[in-house]
Scaffold this motif. Sequence first.
Motif, PDB file in Angstrom:
ATOM      1  N   VAL A 131      -1.067  -9.144   3.731  1.00 11.96           N
ATOM      2  CA  VAL A 131      -0.327  -8.775   2.521  1.00 11.96           C
ATOM      3  C   VAL A 131       1.166  -8.831   2.817  1.00 11.96           C
ATOM      4  N   PHE A 132       1.951  -8.984   1.754  1.00 12.58           N
ATOM      5  CA  PHE A 132       3.395  -8.801   1.886  1.00 12.58           C
ATOM      6  C   PHE A 132       3.760  -7.521   1.150  1.00 12.58           C
ATOM      7  N   THR A 133       4.473  -6.652   1.838  1.00 17.54           N
ATOM      8  CA  THR A 133       4.908  -5.416   1.208  1.00 17.54           C
ATOM      9  C   THR A 133       6.367  -5.128   1.547  1.00 17.54           C
ATOM     10  N   THR A 134       7.059  -4.518   0.603  1.00 20.65           N
ATOM     11  CA  THR A 134       8.413  -4.054   0.900  1.00 20.65           C
ATOM     12  C   THR A 134       8.384  -2.562   1.223  1.00 20.65           C
ATOM     13  N   ARG A 135       7.181  -1.981   1.161  1.00 18.86           N
ATOM     14  CA  ARG A 135       7.065  -0.546   1.418  1.00 18.86           C
ATOM     15  C   ARG A 135       6.006  -0.276   2.475  1.00 18.86           C
TER      16      ARG A 135
ATOM     17  N   ALA B 213       0.113   5.787  -5.723  1.00 19.94           N
ATOM     18  CA  ALA B 213       0.974   6.956  -5.922  1.00 19.94           C
ATOM     19  C   ALA B 213       2.434   6.555  -6.067  1.00 19.94           C
ATOM     20  N   HIS B 214       2.798   5.368  -5.528  1.00 20.00           N
ATOM     21  CA  HIS B 214       4.224   5.040  -5.466  1.00 20.00           C
ATOM     22  C   HIS B 214       4.592   3.671  -6.015  1.00 20.00           C
ATOM     23  N   ASP B 215       3.676   3.068  -6.741  1.00 19.90           N
ATOM     24  CA  ASP B 215       3.984   1.818  -7.409  1.00 19.90           C
ATOM     25  C   ASP B 215       3.429   1.894  -8.824  1.00 19.90           C
TER      26      ASP B 215
ATOM     27  N   ARG C 194      16.239 -11.834  -2.295  1.00 21.31           N
ATOM     28  CA  ARG C 194      15.841 -11.560  -0.920  1.00 21.31           C
ATOM     29  C   ARG C 194      15.212 -10.168  -0.840  1.00 21.31           C
ATOM     30  N   SER C 195      14.002 -10.071  -0.285  1.00 23.48           N
ATOM     31  CA  SER C 195      13.356  -8.767  -0.075  1.00 23.48           C
ATOM     32  C   SER C 195      12.999  -8.614   1.386  1.00 23.48           C
ATOM     33  N   GLU C 196      13.407  -7.492   1.944  1.00 24.20           N
ATOM     34  CA  GLU C 196      13.032  -7.230   3.325  1.00 24.20           C
ATOM     35  C   GLU C 196      11.781  -6.381   3.338  1.00 24.20           C
TER      36      GLU C 196
ATOM     37  N   ALA D 138      -1.264 -11.588  -1.872  1.00 23.83           N
ATOM     38  CA  ALA D 138      -2.179 -10.459  -1.671  1.00 23.83           C
ATOM     39  C   ALA D 138      -1.340  -9.211  -1.473  1.00 23.83           C
ATOM     40  N   ILE D 139      -1.798  -8.086  -1.993  1.00 24.31           N
ATOM     41  CA  ILE D 139      -1.042  -6.850  -1.793  1.00 24.31           C
ATOM     42  C   ILE D 139      -1.941  -5.725  -1.307  1.00 24.31           C
ATOM     43  N   MET D 140      -1.304  -4.769  -0.639  1.00 27.80           N
ATOM     44  CA  MET D 140      -1.942  -3.483  -0.417  1.00 27.80           C
ATOM     45  C   MET D 140      -1.451  -2.621  -1.578  1.00 27.80           C
TER      46      MET D 140
ATOM     47  N   ASP E  67      -4.667 -10.052 -12.176  1.00 30.76           N
ATOM     48  CA  ASP E  67      -3.652 -11.072 -12.480  1.00 30.76           C
ATOM     49  C   ASP E  67      -2.227 -10.558 -12.310  1.00 30.76           C
ATOM     50  N   TYR E  68      -2.054  -9.263 -12.064  1.00 25.86           N
ATOM     51  CA  TYR E  68      -0.673  -8.819 -11.848  1.00 25.86           C
ATOM     52  C   TYR E  68      -0.162  -9.205 -10.459  1.00 25.86           C
ATOM     53  N   VAL E  69      -1.061  -9.707  -9.632  1.00 28.41           N
ATOM     54  CA  VAL E  69      -0.618 -10.260  -8.348  1.00 28.41           C
ATOM     55  C   VAL E  69      -0.576 -11.788  -8.486  1.00 28.41           C
ATOM     56  N   LEU E  70       0.577 -12.345  -8.112  1.00 24.69           N
ATOM     57  CA  LEU E  70       0.801 -13.775  -8.301  1.00 24.69           C
ATOM     58  C   LEU E  70       0.587 -14.522  -6.994  1.00 24.69           C
ATOM     59  N   MET E  71       0.025 -15.700  -7.101  1.00 22.24           N
ATOM     60  CA  MET E  71      -0.210 -16.499  -5.899  1.00 22.24           C
ATOM     61  C   MET E  71       1.106 -17.009  -5.318  1.00 22.24           C
ATOM     62  N   GLY E  72       2.077 -17.233  -6.168  1.00 25.18           N
ATOM     63  CA  GLY E  72       3.311 -17.872  -5.707  1.00 25.18           C
ATOM     64  C   GLY E  72       4.313 -16.950  -5.034  1.00 25.18           C
ATOM     65  N   TYR E  73       3.983 -15.689  -4.816  1.00 28.39           N
ATOM     66  CA  TYR E  73       4.958 -14.777  -4.210  1.00 28.39           C
ATOM     67  C   TYR E  73       4.363 -14.120  -2.978  1.00 28.39           C
ATOM     68  N   GLY E  74       5.168 -13.948  -1.943  1.00 24.36           N
ATOM     69  CA  GLY E  74       4.680 -13.305  -0.718  1.00 24.36           C
ATOM     70  C   GLY E  74       3.474 -14.054  -0.182  1.00 24.36           C
TER      71      GLY E  74
HETATM   72  C1  ANZ Z   1       3.066  -1.871  -1.213  1.00 20.51           C
HETATM   73  C2  ANZ Z   1       3.964  -1.118  -2.072  1.00 20.51           C
HETATM   74  C3  ANZ Z   1       4.084   0.248  -2.162  1.00 20.51           C
HETATM   75  C4  ANZ Z   1       4.803  -1.939  -2.799  1.00 20.51           C
HETATM   76  C5  ANZ Z   1       5.016   0.753  -3.057  1.00 20.51           C
HETATM   77  C6  ANZ Z   1       5.730  -1.481  -3.691  1.00 20.51           C
HETATM   78  C7  ANZ Z   1       5.833  -0.103  -3.811  1.00 20.51           C
HETATM   79  P1  ANZ Z   1       9.836  -7.345  -4.356  1.00 20.51           P
HETATM   80  O1  ANZ Z   1      10.740  -6.168  -4.154  1.00 20.51           O
HETATM   81  O2  ANZ Z   1      10.020  -8.021  -5.664  1.00 20.51           O
HETATM   82  O3  ANZ Z   1       9.853  -8.294  -3.182  1.00 20.51           O
HETATM   83  N1  ANZ Z   1       3.913  -7.692  -4.238  1.00 20.51           N
HETATM   84  C8  ANZ Z   1       3.896  -8.396  -3.116  1.00 20.51           C
HETATM   85  N2  ANZ Z   1       3.401  -9.628  -3.322  1.00 20.51           N
HETATM   86  C9  ANZ Z   1       3.102  -9.683  -4.635  1.00 20.51           C
HETATM   87  C10 ANZ Z   1       2.558 -10.695  -5.452  1.00 20.51           C
HETATM   88  N3  ANZ Z   1       2.200 -11.882  -4.971  1.00 20.51           N
HETATM   89  N4  ANZ Z   1       2.373 -10.428  -6.765  1.00 20.51           N
HETATM   90  C11 ANZ Z   1       2.717  -9.222  -7.276  1.00 20.51           C
HETATM   91  N5  ANZ Z   1       3.226  -8.238  -6.533  1.00 20.51           N
HETATM   92  C12 ANZ Z   1       3.428  -8.460  -5.219  1.00 20.51           C
HETATM   93  O4  ANZ Z   1       8.342  -6.758  -4.453  1.00 20.51           O
HETATM   94  C13 ANZ Z   1       7.552  -6.572  -3.322  1.00 20.51           C
HETATM   95  C14 ANZ Z   1       6.415  -5.665  -3.688  1.00 20.51           C
HETATM   96  O5  ANZ Z   1       5.697  -6.261  -4.762  1.00 20.51           O
HETATM   97  C15 ANZ Z   1       5.475  -5.500  -2.538  1.00 20.51           C
HETATM   98  O6  ANZ Z   1       5.580  -4.196  -1.974  1.00 20.51           O
HETATM   99  C16 ANZ Z   1       4.116  -5.499  -3.195  1.00 20.51           C
HETATM  100  O7  ANZ Z   1       3.867  -4.152  -3.499  1.00 20.51           O
HETATM  101  C17 ANZ Z   1       4.314  -6.292  -4.449  1.00 20.51           C
HETATM  102  F1  ANZ Z   1       5.158   2.080  -3.162  1.00 20.51           F
HETATM  103  O8  ANZ Z   1       3.495  -3.233  -1.330  1.00 20.51           O
HETATM  104  B1  ANZ Z   1       4.441  -3.393  -2.464  1.00 20.51           B
END
Ligand code: ANZ
Length: 958
Positions: A317-321, A429-431, A300-302, A423-425, A413-420
């Motif tokens: 996009v889906f982001t946890t940050r 600096a922080h990932d 679970r990710s909020e 699409a990501i922002m 390819d480090y972004v997966l279609m099957g999650y969130g």
């Molecule tokens: C911006 C960001 C800034 C992120 C940051 C992280 C750190 P968990 O915790 O596993 O849920 N993400 C989202 N969708 C993705 C996808 N389809 N494929 C690959 N990466 C994906 O991970 C959520 C984080 O993984 C999201 O938050 C997104 O990057 C990335 F300082 O958004 B983050």
Amino acid sequence: MSETNPAAASEVVAPHRYTAAMANEIEARWQDFWEANATYAAPNPTGDLAADPALVAKPKKFIMDMFPYPSGAGLHVGHPLGYIATDVYARYQRMTGHNVLHTLGFDAFGLPAEQYAVQTGTHPRASTEANMKNMQVQLRRLGLGHDNRRSFATIDPDYYKWTQWIFLQIFNSWYDDEAKKARPIAELVDRFASGERAVPGGRSWNELTATERADVLSGFRLAYASDAPVNWCPGLGTVLANEEVTADGRSERGNFPVFKAKLRQWNMRITAYADRLLDDLEELDWPEAIKLQQRNWIGRSEGARVDFPIDGENITVFTTRQDTLFGATYMVLAPEHPLVEKFTPQEWPEGTHEVWTGGHATPAEAVAAYRAQAASKSDVERQAEAKDKTGVFTGSYATNPVSGEQVPVFIADYVLMGYGTGAIMAVPAHDTRDFAFARAFELPIRCVVEPNDDRGTDPSTWDDAFVSYDAKIVNSSGEDVSLDGLGVVEAKARITEWLERRGIGEGTVNFRLRDWLFSRQRYWGEPFPIVYDEEGIAHPLPESMLPLELPEVEDYSPRTFDPDDANTEPETPLSRNQDWVNVTLDLGDGRGPRKYRRETNTMPNWAGSCWYELRYLDPHNSEKLVDPENERYWMGPRDGMPHGGVDLYVGGAEHAVLHLLYARFWSKVLYDLGHVSSAEPFHKLYNQGMIQAFVYRDSRGIAVPAVDVEERDGAYYYEGEKVTRLLGKMGKSLKNAVTPDEISAEYGADTLRLYEMAMGPLDVSRPWDTRAVVGQFRLLQRLWRNVVDEATGAVTVVDSEPDEATLRALHKAIDGVRQDLEGLRFNTAIAKVTELNNHLTKTGGPVARTVAESLVLLVAPLAPHIAEELWRKLGHTDSVVHQDFPVADPAYVVDETVTCVVQVKGKVKARLEVSPSISDEELEKAALGDDKVVAALDGAGIRKVIVRAPKLVNIVPA
Ligand code: ANZ
């Protein structure tokens, strides 16, 4: 070994000594007796297993083992560890007033059985049944108190009829997000038809064709077919569930490469239950480690969904940050993202950076080439923490909604279609991954979370991203929102609220859990009770057509392929039998007889183990999966628990996720639909350790037979050649397997049982040592000798009062053994029995009858055969199995005490009752803390304390 084996010796001197031969005779006799008398039959409230209502009025214990698959290799001594443990526990519960259900079936469909059949060229049914027979003989010899009337195999049509029935229940239901439960799909159809609920797509239900309706419902059914990308394993010739794929993207079974392929497959909508599967873990008495693995798997990710405007549309996009939104300097879409084409213009924008184009003349060319490259990689390879990130620019820019800045859109390819959202922002600096990508593509890196180490705030000097939840937000002020100075949590809340107010984003919860891929291209599994009409619409078979039996086919082998060839497609063995596939049926739906095509996939091997606990409750019920009254009695919630479930479930920790998660999911669906009263299948779970064995290898690294290895001066030799020794698994291939049959023949099953239970705490792995088994055999010999005259066979006990010391030894043992058996500490229980037995041996002379009887009852759960024999010898006519377990008299359990005199200035001020073994330090502390002593000292300091434990303390005040 038999020369030094006391089990075989001294028969002439002592004709009634407990020997291996005697043990074997006793054990076989009592096993026959138990079977003939149905000693372990557990009565049900109703149905054909119903019995004496008084028995059912007792409290119940439902005790279960993870059932075995019938392997061709049979059992080695490692396998029964858990079975013996549950048996000891079950026997103890039977003797403490419980109606105990304990039985064992076989998980007999699936890949292992099928692979064995293919290897040996026998039909899977024939080989599976032969293997089961063999294992049943082995298990019977262990003296396990199973209710055999309740045993079955998942391949029995009477059983899989109900597996198919449950599938149909799942197929015929949908998840109501408002009520948070499954409901019949017919209710959803009513809501669509009446207009109470809008039909996805916006048209009215009446306008839709049959195919369109079927498609709509597919989007809701808890079991549905879809064309989603699946894990295709050409080497095995089947698709696999995510849970069956290892961390390096290979098949858990067989270790073959696994590829992503788009194939029409059945799925179970387990994701609908993600929340409940997570929340209900709290209520379960399971090892923390297993709960944690389930939590991680559910993942679970909020976070938040955020819209980035682009050409009048949005990329979400889906982001946890979301707190780092000001630091988002580019975006990435998964290569398969459906919007990629749309945002791939004809030409590269003016001045596009060369590294962004990958050397391609147009964006379309770059995107096509990159997509092809990504398709050949597995998800795991794509997610690998490799520093060299790849990708290409799409040629488009989107707008960062908070800073208004134009940010380039990439595919990588480090972004997966099957999650969130796929699409990501990117916040380099922080990932970590974004940082590596930004460095490779020379993208801006903006610090928005203030580093609290010594790296400074200029990212151009950093070696890696600064990743932290425990820091302050900086550089994050826009026109009408500022996050500067806030902590991460506050910043997340503030920006989420801002996004929601403007309708450009919202807080969401995302789960890592994916739907469960439920079809396999196999012969040896349950056929799906589904047929397709001529329009390709799936129809469930009516209940009256169940079970749909697995047809006999000549060629049941899976079609396998070159393991590395991703461009292959599975072929189902059932499709080779066209007579079975093409049928004319009247499904009783008012459409009359019609032509149909059967589904030719089969269910995965997990299906049968998803609900077997329920069938143990009512194994012969032909009307129902389980009678509700029987289910409530054995599984229903008790004692204020929110859920019921099996009282003790013992098995290996390797089933942490797959089986246990799937079984929990099926339970919840059945619960929602009103078929069962417990929403959880297993209340208490316990993972037993493994029995390990030494593996000896020669200089080539090849395992040599362990029994033929000799030890000399701490080194090991096989046929004169030095070999190495390492602790490992036990098994035929490592040439170190020891079978329970061998050990039983040499010492008897009671000795084997005791040895396995005495080896150490149940949850710890332990090395097998055949030479140590004899220790437990000697214990049983001494036990025998305390009751029976070895020369005459006469019972030696006397009807006299035991002495005080013996009473103390007895009641302490009773008290300790009770606690240990209740707490599954079988090793310490055995230690206490041994101590008592040794006390009696040492005391010499005949043992008092009451003591001997209690001792036999204490031993009964652990070594049931010898206990049953001695119980009869002591003159009883009923089985020891249903006797009451002894109860300790508290008066004899408390430690004996001595009186200690405490003097202050030479005068006796207090008397303390203390243990004879108290230490000087403890005694001094007790004396100084005594109220009367404190009063006598009256605040004066202490010059000296003289302690003579346990009888005297003399205090000299200052
Ligand atoms: C911006 C960001 C800034 C992120 C940051 C992280 C750190 P968990 O915790 O596993 O849920 N993400 C989202 N969708 C993705 C996808 N389809 N494929 C690959 N990466 C994906 O991970 C959520 C984080 O993984 C999201 O938050 C997104 O990057 C990335 F300082 O958004 B983050």
